[in-house]
Design a protein around this motif. Structure first.
Motif, short mmCIF file in Angstrom:
data_model
loop_
_atom_site.label_atom_id
_atom_site.label_comp_id
_atom_site.label_asym_id
_atom_site.label_seq_id
_atom_site.Cartn_x
_atom_site.Cartn_y
_atom_site.Cartn_z
N LEU A 42 50.13 37.93 36.03
CA LEU A 42 49.50 38.37 34.79
C LEU A 42 48.01 38.20 34.99
N ASP A 43 47.30 39.31 35.05
CA ASP A 43 45.87 39.29 35.33
C ASP A 43 45.06 38.92 34.09
N ILE A 76 51.19 52.76 34.46
CA ILE A 76 51.21 52.38 35.86
C ILE A 76 50.00 53.00 36.54
N ASN A 77 49.21 52.17 37.20
CA ASN A 77 48.04 52.62 37.92
C ASN A 77 48.22 52.19 39.37
N ARG A 81 46.67 49.03 41.55
CA ARG A 81 47.77 48.06 41.68
C ARG A 81 48.01 47.32 40.37
N GLN A 82 48.05 48.07 39.28
CA GLN A 82 48.22 47.47 37.97
C GLN A 82 49.37 48.11 37.19
N VAL A 83 50.05 47.27 36.44
CA VAL A 83 50.98 47.72 35.42
C VAL A 83 50.45 47.16 34.12
N PHE A 105 48.75 43.80 28.08
CA PHE A 105 49.00 42.82 29.13
C PHE A 105 48.84 43.54 30.46
N VAL A 106 47.94 43.05 31.29
CA VAL A 106 47.66 43.71 32.56
C VAL A 106 48.21 42.83 33.69
N PHE A 107 49.17 43.40 34.41
CA PHE A 107 49.78 42.72 35.55
C PHE A 107 49.26 43.35 36.83
N ARG A 108 49.00 42.54 37.83
CA ARG A 108 48.59 43.04 39.15
C ARG A 108 49.77 42.85 40.09
N ILE A 109 50.07 43.90 40.84
CA ILE A 109 51.17 43.88 41.80
C ILE A 109 50.58 44.07 43.18
N ASP A 110 50.84 43.12 44.06
CA ASP A 110 50.23 43.15 45.39
C ASP A 110 50.67 44.35 46.22
#
Length: 182
Positions: A42-43, A76-77, A81-83, A105-110
């Protein structure tokens, strides 16, 4: 195989509140097989909208006459690398909106390619890992906490955000693909 779908928490949770943006270095990883591991965190959380209009509202609010609506949208971006999960609620009394709250809520996915394949030709998303329910759980819990803080001391403090069936939220959720920011 035992480690498949095991959730682990890495790092410490450091919640930092600055204005209307909250950030943390809370990091999860979904361990499947080593070559398919997806790390995400969670960014940050952004407050998009908040309204509270209790003018003319008396203590007559009860569970019977209070209507609660939810909104859920997933953006989805791939390039960033973000959801992003836009989650919100509205409290209505009769035909009057008395409370509204929307958060992002901004999540970063590696490794986004291990999470989703975006088929732009057919306008389809092919999820390789079922992380959206996890993201929704985090977002709804966060929304509930922010709502509690904002309504503390008001007549609405007796009516926290109710529990909701995640299958229903998944049905309401809409998906959008965003272009990368430049």
């Amino acid at each position: 195989a035992r480690r498949q779908r095991q959730m682990c928490i890495r790092d410490r949770l450091l919640g930092i509140q600055s204005g209307n943006k909250y950030s943390s270095n809370f990091c999860f990883c979904m361990i499947m097989e080593k070559e398919n591991m997806i790390q995400f965190r969670l960014d940050h959380i952004e407050e998009l909208a908040y309204t509270l209009n209790l003018n003319g509202v008396s203590e007559d609010i009860n569970g019977e006459n209070l209507g609660i609506q939810f909104i859920a949208q997933t953006f989805i971006n791939e390039g960033d690398r973000q959801v992003k999960l836009r989650i919100g609620t509205k409290y209505n009394l009769a035909e009057t909106n008395i409370l509204g709250l929307e958060l992002m809520f901004v999540f970063r996915i590696d490794n986004m390619a291990r999470f989703v394949i975006i088929d732009k030709n057919n306008n389809r998303l092919n999820f390789k890992a079922d992380l959206i329910p996890t993201f929704l759980n985090v977002a709804i819990g966060g929304l509930r906490g922010v709502l509690y803080e904002k309504t503390k001391g008001s007549v609405l403090s007796k009516y926290p955000l109710p529990l909701v069936d995640m299958r229903d939220v998944m049905k309401w959720n809409t998906f959008h693909v965003e272009p990368p920011t430049e």
